[in-house]
Scaffold this active site. Structure first.
Site, PDB file in Angstrom:
ATOM      1  N   GLY A   1      -9.258  -7.526  -3.170  1.00 30.41           N
ATOM      2  CA  GLY A   1      -8.894  -8.422  -4.278  1.00 30.41           C
ATOM      3  C   GLY A   1      -9.139  -7.766  -5.629  1.00 30.41           C
TER       4      GLY A   1
ATOM      5  N   ALA B   1      -0.563   1.022  -1.542  1.00 34.86           N
ATOM      6  CA  ALA B   1      -1.382  -0.012  -2.180  1.00 34.86           C
ATOM      7  C   ALA B   1      -0.504  -1.203  -2.546  1.00 34.86           C
ATOM      8  CB  ALA B   1      -2.007   0.548  -3.444  1.00 34.86           C
TER       9      ALA B   1
ATOM     10  N   HIS C   1      -0.959  -5.197  -4.710  1.00 32.51           N
ATOM     11  CA  HIS C   1      -1.602  -6.471  -4.996  1.00 32.51           C
ATOM     12  C   HIS C   1      -0.630  -7.386  -5.710  1.00 32.51           C
ATOM     13  CE1 HIS C   1      -3.147  -4.031  -8.480  1.00 32.51           C
ATOM     14  NE2 HIS C   1      -2.613  -5.043  -9.110  1.00 32.51           N
TER      15      HIS C   1
ATOM     16  N   GLN D   1      -6.626   1.413  -2.886  1.00 33.83           N
ATOM     17  CA  GLN D   1      -7.364   1.572  -1.625  1.00 33.83           C
ATOM     18  C   GLN D   1      -8.875   1.382  -1.864  1.00 33.83           C
ATOM     19  OE1 GLN D   1      -4.841   4.329  -2.106  1.00 33.83           O
ATOM     20  NE2 GLN D   1      -3.464   2.881  -1.183  1.00 33.83           N
TER      21      GLN D   1
ATOM     22  N   THR E   1      -7.035   7.289   4.107  1.00 32.67           N
ATOM     23  CA  THR E   1      -5.801   7.627   3.418  1.00 32.67           C
ATOM     24  C   THR E   1      -5.908   9.077   2.959  1.00 32.67           C
ATOM     25  OG1 THR E   1      -4.171   6.830   1.835  1.00 32.67           O
ATOM     26  CG2 THR E   1      -6.484   6.745   1.118  1.00 32.67           C
TER      27      THR E   1
ATOM     28  N   THR F   1      -0.691  -7.429   2.225  1.00 36.27           N
ATOM     29  CA  THR F   1       0.287  -7.661   1.146  1.00 36.27           C
ATOM     30  C   THR F   1       1.482  -6.736   1.337  1.00 36.27           C
ATOM     31  OG1 THR F   1      -1.667  -7.672  -0.280  1.00 36.27           O
ATOM     32  CG2 THR F   1       0.441  -7.889  -1.379  1.00 36.27           C
TER      33      THR F   1
ATOM     34  N   ARG G   1      -5.225  -8.688   9.418  1.00 34.39           N
ATOM     35  CA  ARG G   1      -6.357  -7.785   9.187  1.00 34.39           C
ATOM     36  C   ARG G   1      -7.486  -8.066  10.165  1.00 34.39           C
ATOM     37  NH1 ARG G   1      -5.864  -9.083   2.871  1.00 34.39           N
ATOM     38  NH2 ARG G   1      -4.062  -7.759   2.432  1.00 34.39           N
TER      39      ARG G   1
ATOM     40  N   GLY H   1     -15.866 -14.459  -7.086  1.00 36.61           N
ATOM     41  CA  GLY H   1     -14.601 -15.139  -6.794  1.00 36.61           C
ATOM     42  C   GLY H   1     -14.884 -16.474  -6.122  1.00 36.61           C
TER      43      GLY H   1
ATOM     44  N   GLY I   1     -12.240 -18.886  -5.650  1.00 36.35           N
ATOM     45  CA  GLY I   1     -10.992 -19.479  -5.167  1.00 36.35           C
ATOM     46  C   GLY I   1      -9.856 -18.500  -5.403  1.00 36.35           C
TER      47      GLY I   1
END
Ligand code: IMP
Length: 422
Positions: free
Chosen positions: A16, A40, A42, A222, A237, A297, A303, A411, A413
């Site tokens: 995140g 990658a 997001h 990553q 990677t 994503t 996962r 975090g 939510g």
């Protein structure tokens, strides 16, 4: 305030980072990507519209922020153009996008080679994203890679023709289809023409920005346990998503770096193969996956999920010189009645708090857990750490105490605003 702040993933990616980057980008003048490629990804949600970022620093969503793709990145031009077009179609200006002359280009043969190599590994497969990332970095180090400055020059067709001829020999030997050099060159010359206006010497650009007093944010891709040197090799990677990769992938100097934020989740997750000591391949893991929506994503793969591993986190903090933690999904883990955290490994009857990336060693270790009370309740509107329920405080305090680094973001939510800034 420091000149350059860095956001890094701590474990296996997908922690995140986007949310923290999104917040920090509003306080920065320049956002930089330093390593990796479109492996990658997001997503950032702005005013109900979702933007998926794979290559462009998401800081570009702020109209005043300069977005730089550094020399350490491998660029699939097709993907980059799609990303540019998607932004433009939504009224987001890309005038502030700058692409390094020295970044390397992913060509179709890299993607084909990635798939071929994975198929050949059989049951030892790495579980790559099949985006050609590894083969593009291989060519970079083999010194037959095509850099952006070559890509936009008349030399491109010559270089591409040599590479395609060489790769075709490999494809042929495996009975794979070969590439038609003329059609690849024609297609990619068009991409080069589209991207050329964005290409600059980003090293001097970034240092000029520093001289002007601009604030730079490096958006890591990553994460540390996927690092080619420090990760769980070979299940990694092909770049350095750790602090060193920030310098080599941008040309920024170590002395300019200030805060290094390590982003993690209040539990652990992983895509792809490789050791994952705290994995819960059981009902608990399934529950975490559903509660945390743990599906990739970029690839949509489910996962693997498990408990937070503080032994590994301490290793990550040491390697990167992390100055602050950003812990996402505290609300998610708080939905469980009991939460476990790994605080040591037992190996042949001995207890250690030293992480190792030696696969045999890790496979012989068993995690030692501490258990915490969950049931945090709805914390999505909590804006101060002091107002968190006692169980959440105990959990976060233990993480800080173990790794010796303060928690700076919590975090609470999925939404952009659902975050406590400490
Ligand atoms: P590659 O980067 O496509 O070569 O894949 C190598 C390994 O890194 C695989 O296990 C991938 O799933 C993993 N990986 C690469 N990029 C990411 C990412 O952004 N998040 C999580 N895992 C990743």
């Amino acid at each position: 305030m420091s000149k350059v702040d860095v956001v890094l993933g701590t474990f296996f990616g997908d922690e995140g980072k986007g949310k923290i980057i999104d917040y920090l980008a509003t306080k920065s003048d320049v956002a930089v990507r330093c390593s990796g490629g479109n492996n990658a990804g997001h997503t950032i949600n702005v005013n109900g519209k979702k933007y998926a970022f794979h290559l462009i620093p998401s800081g570009i969503l702020n109209s005043n922020t300069k977005a730089v793709i550094g020399n350490g990145v491998v660029i699939d031009p097709k993907v980059l153009i799609e990303e540019i077009n998607e932004l433009k179609a939504n009224g987001i200006s890309v005038e502030n996008l700058y692409i390094s002359t020295k970044a390397h280009i992913i060509l179709p043969y890299h993607i084909m080679m990635d798939k071929l190599l994975e198929a050949n590994r059989g049951s030892n497969k790495i579980g790559t994203t099949a985006r050609g990332i590894g083969p593009a970095y291989c060519d970079k180090y083999e010194r037959c890679g095509i850099r952006v400055e070559d890509f936009i020059s008349p030399e491109f067709s010559k270089l591409a023709r040599i590479n395609i001829a060489n790769k075709n020999k490999v494809f042929e030997s495996y009975g794979y289809e070969t590439l038609n050099a003329d059609s690849v060159i024609q297609e990619y010359e068009e991409y080069a023409r589209i991207l050329k206006p964005y290409v600059v010497d980003t090293v001097n650009l970034l240092h000029d920005y520093l001289d002007e007093g601009k604030k730079i944010l490096c958006e890591g891709a990553q994460a540390t346990l996927l690092d080619i040197d420090f990760g769980t090799y070979p299940f990694v990677t092909s770049s350095n998503p750790t602090i060193g990769g920030i310098c080599t992938g941008s040309g920024l100097g170590a002395k300019d770096i200030g805060e290094v934020y390590g982003v993690l989740k209040a539990y652990a997750s992983k895509v792809g193969e490789g050791p994952f000591l705290t994995e819960q391949d059981n009902e608990i893991g399934d529950t975490i996956r559903e509660l945390g929506h743990e599906y990739g994503t970029t690839t949509k793969r489910p996962r693997r999920c498990g408990w937070l591993d503080l032994v590994a986190l301490k290793y990550v903090v040491r390697i990167n010189g992390i100055t602050g933690l950003a812990i996402n999904h505290v609300d998610t883990i708080g939905k469980l009645p009991k939460i476990k955290v790994c605080v040591g490994y037992e190996h042949n009857g001995e207890v250690t708090t030293h992480y190792s990336t030696n696969l045999d060693y890790i496979n012989e270790c068993s995690p030692i857990y501490e258990e915490f009370d969950g049931n945090f309740g709805d914390i999505s509107n909590v804006k101060s750490r002091n107002d968190l329920p006692e169980n959440a405080k105990v959990y976060l305090n233990r993480i800080e105490e173990f790794v010796g680094v303060p928690v700076k973001f919590i975090g609470t939510g999925a939404g952009r605003e659902e975050m406590i800034i400490c």
